[in-house]
Write a protein that holds these residues in place. Structure first.
Motif, mmCIF file in Angstrom:
data_model
loop_
_atom_site.group_PDB
_atom_site.id
_atom_site.type_symbol
_atom_site.label_atom_id
_atom_site.label_comp_id
_atom_site.label_asym_id
_atom_site.label_seq_id
_atom_site.Cartn_x
_atom_site.Cartn_y
_atom_site.Cartn_z
ATOM 1 N N GLU A 329 0.837 -1.192 0.000
ATOM 2 C CA GLU A 329 0.000 0.000 0.000
ATOM 3 C C GLU A 329 0.876 1.247 0.000
ATOM 4 N N LEU A 330 0.453 2.228 -0.763
ATOM 5 C CA LEU A 330 1.115 3.535 -0.807
ATOM 6 C C LEU A 330 0.099 4.613 -0.435
ATOM 7 N N GLN A 331 0.578 5.646 0.247
ATOM 8 C CA GLN A 331 -0.306 6.763 0.588
ATOM 9 C C GLN A 331 0.102 7.990 -0.214
ATOM 10 N N THR A 332 -0.878 8.612 -0.835
ATOM 11 C CA THR A 332 -0.586 9.806 -1.639
ATOM 12 C C THR A 332 -0.417 11.014 -0.713
ATOM 13 N N LEU A 333 0.632 11.795 -0.983
ATOM 14 C CA LEU A 333 0.884 13.010 -0.197
ATOM 15 C C LEU A 333 0.881 14.262 -1.075
ATOM 16 N N TYR A 334 0.576 14.111 -2.337
ATOM 17 C CA TYR A 334 0.656 15.224 -3.277
ATOM 18 C C TYR A 334 -0.734 15.686 -3.726
ATOM 19 N N LEU A 335 -1.793 15.108 -3.181
ATOM 20 C CA LEU A 335 -3.155 15.474 -3.549
ATOM 21 C C LEU A 335 -3.862 16.147 -2.385
ATOM 22 N N LYS A 336 -4.941 16.836 -2.674
ATOM 23 C CA LYS A 336 -5.708 17.484 -1.614
ATOM 24 C C LYS A 336 -6.259 16.445 -0.640
ATOM 25 N N LEU A 337 -6.737 15.339 -1.191
ATOM 26 C CA LEU A 337 -7.213 14.241 -0.367
ATOM 27 C C LEU A 337 -6.155 13.151 -0.333
ATOM 28 N N LYS A 338 -6.094 12.454 0.783
ATOM 29 C CA LYS A 338 -5.139 11.352 0.892
ATOM 30 C C LYS A 338 -5.827 10.043 0.488
ATOM 31 N N PHE A 339 -5.172 9.330 -0.408
ATOM 32 C CA PHE A 339 -5.689 8.034 -0.854
ATOM 33 C C PHE A 339 -4.692 6.944 -0.479
ATOM 34 N N ILE A 340 -5.226 5.774 -0.148
ATOM 35 C CA ILE A 340 -4.411 4.583 0.062
ATOM 36 C C ILE A 340 -4.498 3.754 -1.215
ATOM 37 N N LEU A 341 -3.387 3.582 -1.891
ATOM 38 C CA LEU A 341 -3.354 2.840 -3.143
ATOM 39 C C LEU A 341 -2.865 1.411 -2.883
ATOM 40 N N GLN A 342 -3.689 0.456 -3.213
ATOM 41 C CA GLN A 342 -3.305 -0.952 -3.092
ATOM 42 C C GLN A 342 -2.673 -1.369 -4.414
ATOM 43 N N VAL A 343 -1.391 -1.721 -4.383
ATOM 44 C CA VAL A 343 -0.631 -1.909 -5.611
ATOM 45 C C VAL A 343 0.177 -3.204 -5.562
ATOM 46 N N SER A 344 0.612 -3.645 -6.736
ATOM 47 C CA SER A 344 1.514 -4.792 -6.821
ATOM 48 C C SER A 344 2.941 -4.323 -6.579
ATOM 49 N N GLY A 345 3.862 -5.271 -6.428
ATOM 50 C CA GLY A 345 5.259 -4.911 -6.236
ATOM 51 C C GLY A 345 5.814 -4.120 -7.398
ATOM 52 N N CYS A 346 5.431 -4.500 -8.614
ATOM 53 C CA CYS A 346 5.909 -3.789 -9.808
ATOM 54 C C CYS A 346 5.343 -2.373 -9.862
ATOM 55 N N GLN A 347 4.059 -2.227 -9.555
ATOM 56 C CA GLN A 347 3.442 -0.904 -9.559
ATOM 57 C C GLN A 347 4.095 0.004 -8.511
ATOM 58 N N MET A 348 4.366 -0.580 -7.344
ATOM 59 C CA MET A 348 4.993 0.199 -6.276
ATOM 60 C C MET A 348 6.375 0.685 -6.688
ATOM 61 N N THR A 413 -1.881 14.975 -10.910
ATOM 62 C CA THR A 413 -2.177 15.798 -9.722
ATOM 63 C C THR A 413 -3.657 16.138 -9.605
ATOM 64 N N ASP A 414 -4.433 15.820 -10.605
ATOM 65 C CA ASP A 414 -5.885 16.044 -10.554
ATOM 66 C C ASP A 414 -6.651 14.753 -10.247
ATOM 67 N N TYR A 415 -5.921 13.739 -9.852
ATOM 68 C CA TYR A 415 -6.571 12.437 -9.606
ATOM 69 C C TYR A 415 -7.619 12.555 -8.497
ATOM 70 N N ASN A 416 -8.726 11.855 -8.709
ATOM 71 C CA ASN A 416 -9.790 11.850 -7.699
ATOM 72 C C ASN A 416 -10.518 10.511 -7.762
ATOM 73 N N ASN A 417 -11.089 10.124 -6.654
ATOM 74 C CA ASN A 417 -11.824 8.866 -6.585
ATOM 75 C C ASN A 417 -12.826 8.954 -5.445
ATOM 76 N N LYS A 418 -13.949 8.284 -5.599
ATOM 77 C CA LYS A 418 -14.963 8.297 -4.544
ATOM 78 C C LYS A 418 -14.494 7.535 -3.308
ATOM 79 N N ARG A 419 -13.592 6.596 -3.520
ATOM 80 C CA ARG A 419 -13.089 5.778 -2.424
ATOM 81 C C ARG A 419 -11.721 6.280 -1.976
ATOM 82 N N THR A 420 -11.468 6.202 -0.684
ATOM 83 C CA THR A 420 -10.156 6.604 -0.183
ATOM 84 C C THR A 420 -9.143 5.460 -0.290
ATOM 85 N N ARG A 421 -9.639 4.195 -0.324
ATOM 86 C CA ARG A 421 -8.764 3.037 -0.558
ATOM 87 C C ARG A 421 -9.041 2.544 -1.972
ATOM 88 N N VAL A 422 -8.046 2.628 -2.818
ATOM 89 C CA VAL A 422 -8.223 2.322 -4.242
ATOM 90 C C VAL A 422 -7.354 1.120 -4.604
#
Length: 516
Positions: A329-348, A413-422
């Motif tokens: 999991e990665l947490q975004t720190l560059y957006l207005k809202l904080k999202f938890i991104l569930q990712v693979s090892g390669c994506q990370m 930087t304009d990314y948005n999602n209805k869910r905080t865990r993506v």
């Protein structure tokens, strides 16, 4: 014995036999009349007198056996043999089992008028005839009952064959094949999802094991032979042994992670990551080899630390990291809202590069991560599709199939999602195809062994068979699990000939003999 006594005996027997035959033929006869005839036999043959006369001596046993018992047993056997063949041709095994119990109960009621020795022989005749002569139809329907989880009927069937070692052995083989096939089908069904989550394999197999264990416990009273069939599974292919090793891997991994934490504490060290590892035995898990990935600086210390710990614990084992199948999991720190991104090892590994570079060309990403293009490009396309990254030139429309090595990428930087865990960890097409092929290869290999086991079982029973008959019987017995190609069956037959389980007839190339 006088001639008069002999004549009386014959008259009594013929009268009783006629009444019994009427009952067998479903003709009208009063129950009281039949019981009266049985009483005459009981009085005369067992107690030694007839009517109100007092017995002076008991009738010798050989007279009872010669004039009554012998013919009575012959007629009864003939009747039930005809009845069972006729009944099974028009009724299910469940109906047959119920009728079989009724037959035995009826005979036991009649036996109160005869000698105990007759009762034992009659029950043995009925049991052996109704069971032994009808085993093939029972075998044929047994697997259907397993597939339908019909535990009630299976329990009745088990009681029916309990004292028949040959039948129990045959049913044990059918159960082994059933469990193996169900396991393969279950694994194949989740193969795509399990590519990125190996725990799915374990839970899938555990589910199959538990469902089959319930059948063993409820239908076969936890009989040891059938429990061993569950453990052995799939005609000796050690399917359950693999399962146990896979399940043990999960338990061992949990313990190893705890030991790793203690090892760090003893060294006064700690990782900056919430980090855990799953250790899988390469002989038990159907994973292809993993390509090398150059880890991001944020990840490398934790991986290096665990590698050191593991190597000291198991200095003769080689640890291979399956980064394509890891997740985090990665947490975004560059957006207005904080999202938890569930990712693979390669994506990370790719996303963490944007902590170092505001923009990256595809070629640089490859150089930094050392991923092969076959691995890298589908992962980048997936991140673009999820809109977590985008092309630097916003006016440029770039499709999935037109990604170029010189394309410039950056975080959206304009990314948005209805869910905080993506969840971005969606199976990548190329990886899924490669891994699914590996799983299919494993399944095909195991199926060939199942086919060989079925061929051996058929030939052991028949001893000799024509090619077309043998293939037809194999297809029939496997129809509920899978339908193998005829060419595959012939290959399996050739393999058995090579291993000297079978041999061809000297002058008939299309005829096989069992010789193992």
């Amino acid at each position: 014995m006088s001639a008069k006594d002999s004549g009386n005996i014959e008259v009594v027997w013929e009268t009783l036999l006629a009444g019994i035959r009427q009952i067998f033929g479903h003709q009208t006869i009063q129950l009281s009349e039949l019981m009266a005839l049985y009483t005459i036999v009981y009085d005369y043959f067992v107690l030694g007198y007839i009517g109100e006369a007092s017995p002076s001596t008991h009738i010798p046993v050989n007279v009872y056996e010669e004039y009554f018992e012998k013919q009575f047993l012959i007629d009864t056997e003939h009747y039930y043999k005809l009845q069972t063949v006729k009944y099974l041709s028009n009724h299910s095994v469940m109906e047959y089992l119920t009728t079989f119990e009724a037959y035995l109960n009826k005979e036991q009621q009649r036996m109160i008028y005869l000698r105990q020795s007759t009762m034992k022989q009659l029950i043995d005749i009925c049991s052996n005839l109704l069971r032994q002569d009808q085993l093939e139809p029972i075998y044929a329907e047994f697997e259907m009952l397993l597939n339908n989880n019909n535990n009630y009927v299976l329990k009745k069937l088990f009681k029916l064959i309990y004292w028949m070692p040959k039948a129990k052995t045959e049913l044990k083989k059918i159960i082994e094949q059933h469990i193996h096939t169900k396991g393969l089908q279950a694994i194949h069904a989740v193969s795509v999802q399990a590519i990125n989550d190996p725990k799915i394999y374990v839970h899938t197999i555990l589910d199959v094991y538990n469902r089959c264990l319930i059948i063993i416990q409820e239908s076969f009273i936890g009989e040891r032979d059938f429990t061993e069939a569950l453990d052995k599974a799939a005609c000796g292919l050690e399917y359950t042994s693999k399962f146990r090793r896979m399940f043990q891997d999960v338990a061992i991994s949990k313990n190893m992670n705890e030991e790793y934490v203690m090892w760090l504490e003893n060294r006064n060290e700690r990782t900056t990551l919430d980090f855990s590892v799953m250790i899988f035995n390469s002989n038990s898990w159907p994973f292809p080899s993993s390509s090398t990935i150059n880890l991001a600086p944020e990840l490398k210390p934790a991986f290096d630390s665990f590698t050191e710990f593991y190597t000291k614990q198991h200095n003769k084992r080689k640890l291979i990291w399956l980064h394509q199948r890891s997740k985090g999991e990665l947490q975004t720190l560059y957006l207005k809202l904080k999202f938890i991104l569930q990712v693979s090892g390669c994506q990370m590994s790719i996303l963490l590069l944007f902590n170092k570079y505001p923009e990256l060309i595809v070629k640089t990403i490859q150089d930094e991560t050392q991923m092969t293009l076959e691995t890298l490009l589908p992962v980048i396309k997936q991140l673009l599709k999820s809109k977590i990254i985008k092309h630097s030139c916003t006016s440029e429309e770039v499709g999935e199939n037109s990604l170029r090595m010189e394309d410039v990428l950056k975080l959206n930087t304009d990314y948005n999602n209805k869910r905080t865990r993506v969840n971005l960890n969606i199976p990548v097409k190329v990886e899924v195809n490669d891994d699914s092929q590996c799983v299919r290869d494993t399944i095909d290999k195991d199926r060939k062994l199942v086919i060989q086991a079925v061929v051996v079982r058929i030939m052991k029973m028949r001893q000799t068979s024509k090619d077309t008959q043998l293939i037809g019987e194999v297809l029939k017995q496997l129809s509920a699990q899978f339908r193998p190609d005829v060419s595959v069956i012939k290959t399996c037959i050739d393999k058995l000939i090579e291993e000297e389980y079978l041999k061809r007839a000297p002058n008939e190339s299309d005829t096989y003999h069992y010789q193992a």
